[in-house]
Design an enzyme around this catalytic site. Structure first.
Site, PDB file in Angstrom:
ATOM      1  CG  ASP A  12      -4.067  -0.605  -1.481  1.00 15.91           C
ATOM      2  OD1 ASP A  12      -3.332  -0.947  -2.425  1.00 15.91           O
ATOM      3  OD2 ASP A  12      -4.705   0.468  -1.502  1.00 15.91           O
ATOM      4  CB  SER A  13      -0.366   2.057  -1.374  1.00 16.62           C
ATOM      5  OG  SER A  13      -1.445   2.304  -2.257  1.00 16.62           O
ATOM      6  CB  CYS A  75      -1.270  -3.000  -3.168  1.00 18.36           C
ATOM      7  SG  CYS A  75      -0.362  -1.607  -3.855  1.00 18.36           S
ATOM      8  CD  GLU A 155      -5.324   6.619  -0.396  1.00  8.63           C
ATOM      9  OE1 GLU A 155      -5.143   7.041   0.761  1.00  8.63           O
ATOM     10  OE2 GLU A 155      -5.627   5.433  -0.642  1.00  8.63           O
ATOM     11  CB  CYS A 187      -4.460   0.582  -9.761  1.00  4.43           C
ATOM     12  SG  CYS A 187      -4.419   1.551  -8.229  1.00  4.43           S
ATOM     13  CG  HIS A 189      -6.426   3.317  -4.898  1.00  7.15           C
ATOM     14  ND1 HIS A 189      -5.370   2.519  -4.524  1.00  7.15           N
ATOM     15  CD2 HIS A 189      -6.567   4.248  -3.901  1.00  7.15           C
ATOM     16  CE1 HIS A 189      -4.879   2.967  -3.367  1.00  7.15           C
ATOM     17  NE2 HIS A 189      -5.603   4.001  -2.974  1.00  7.15           N
TER      18      HIS A 189
END
Ligand code: DGL
Length: 260
Positions: A12-13, A75, A155, A187, A189
Site C-alpha cells: 500500500d502507499s 491500495c 498516516e 481507500c 486507509h
C-alpha cells in the site's frame, strides 16, 4: 523454501493496506505475510498516474526480493493506476490481486438513498472506477466523494478525535440530510476511521470496505495456483516501510493489533 511456505506480499502507499492484511490473517492464519508501506511517498491519490505506476513497480521489486508467492495490491489508488501492467508482468508466475471500491455489496443492501463512495481523487477519476460505476448506475444513485487530506491524517496516526470528526462531518452532513443508503470506503486507509464515521451516522448506515472481497479472491487464487499453505500453526507477519523510523512501524503494528 517450499513455494507454499513463502510469504504473501502486501503493498500500500502507506499504513492503509494493514486493514486488508488484518482480514487476510483472519481468513488465512497459516500463511506468512510480508507487508510494504510506502509512507515516504504517500499520499498517492493526488499524484499523477505515471508517478503511482513508477512507485508501485519499485515497491513490488522490494517484495519480489523477499521471495513472495503472491502479490496483493492493498491500495485502491495503486490498483487503478497499475494493476493491468502488474498482471502483464507477473501473473504468469504468481497471483496478482487488486482492490476496488465495494460497490456491489452496497447496491445489494437495496436501501433507499444515495450510495456514497469515499476514495482518493485518483481512484475516482480513473477508468477502473468509472467502468464499475457505469455497471451500477441504473440500480442506485452513486455519489463519488473525493477525500483529499484524509490519508495524511491517518498516516499521522489521527484516527479518532475532534479533527477526524470535523473532517468527516464536513464531508457527510450535507448527504445525511438527503438520505444515505450506504457508504463505501474506497481507500484502504479509511476502515481505520470507521468507528468515528459510524458514530457521526448514528450507527444507522452500512459502511462497507473492499477487504473481505479482496481476501476471498486471494484465497481462491492461492487454491487455483496450488500454493495455499497447509501449515497448522500461525504464520509470521513482517512489516516494512520506506520511511526509516520506528514510529511508522509501531503505528502499523498498533493498527494491526489495536488491543495489544
Ligand atoms: N490506501 C490507499 C488507497 O486505497 C491510499 C492512497 C493514497 O496514498 O492516497 O487508495
Amino acid at each position: 523454501m517450499n513455494l507454499e511456505d513463502r510469504p504473501i506480499g502486501f503493498f500500500d502507499s502507506g499504513v492503509g493496506g494493514i486493514s486488508v492484511l488484518k482480514e487476510a490473517i483472519r481468513v488465512l492464519p497459516g500463511e506468512n505475510f510480508t507487508y510494504f508501506g510506502d509512507s515516504k511517498n504517500a499520499p498517492y491519490g493526488t499524484r499523477s498516474v505515471d508517478e503511482v505506476k513508477f512507485l508501485t513497480f519499485n515497491a513490488v521489486d522490494f517484495l519480489m526480493k523477499k521471495g513472495i508467492k503472491a502479490l496483493v495490491i492493498a491500495c485502491n489508488t495503486a490498483t487503478s493506476a497499475a494493476i493491468i501492467d502488474l498482471r502483464d508482468k507477473y501473473s504468469a508466475i504468481m497471483p496478482v490481486i487488486g482492490i476496488e471500491p465495494a460497490l456491489k455489496p452496497a447496491v445489494e443492501y437495496n436501501r433507499s438513498g444515495k450510495i456514497i463512495i469515499m476514495a482518493t481523487p485518483m481512484t475516482l477519476a480513473e477508468a477502473k472506477f468509472n467502468n464499475l460505476m457505469e455497471n451500477y448506475k441504473d440500480k442506485a444513485e452513486i455519489v463519488p466523494l473525493p477525500c483529499p487530506g484524509l490519508v495524511e491524517l491517518i498516516e499521522d496516526g489521527v484516527i479518532y478525535g475532534e479533527t477526524i470528526d470535523r473532517y468527516l462531518e464536513d464531508k457527510i452532513n450535507f448527504f445525511k440530510e438527503q438520505g444515505i443508503a450506504a457508504i463505501v470506503l474506497g481507500c484502504t486507509h479509511y476502515p481505520f476511521i470507521k468507528k468515528s464515521l459510524s458514530r457521526i451516522l448514528e450507527n444507522k448506515v452500512p459502511i462497507i470496505d473492499g477487504s473481505k472481497g479482496t481476501v476471498r479472491q486471494l484465497k481462491r487464487q492461492l487454491i487455483e495456483y496450488n500454493i495455499i499453505s497447509k501449515r497448522k500453526e500461525c504464520g509470521k507477519v513482517e512489516i516494512n516501510n520506506s520511511l526509516i523510523n520506528n514510529e511508522i512501524i509501531s503505528l502499523s503494528y498498533k493498527l494491526l493489533n489495536p488491543n495489544e
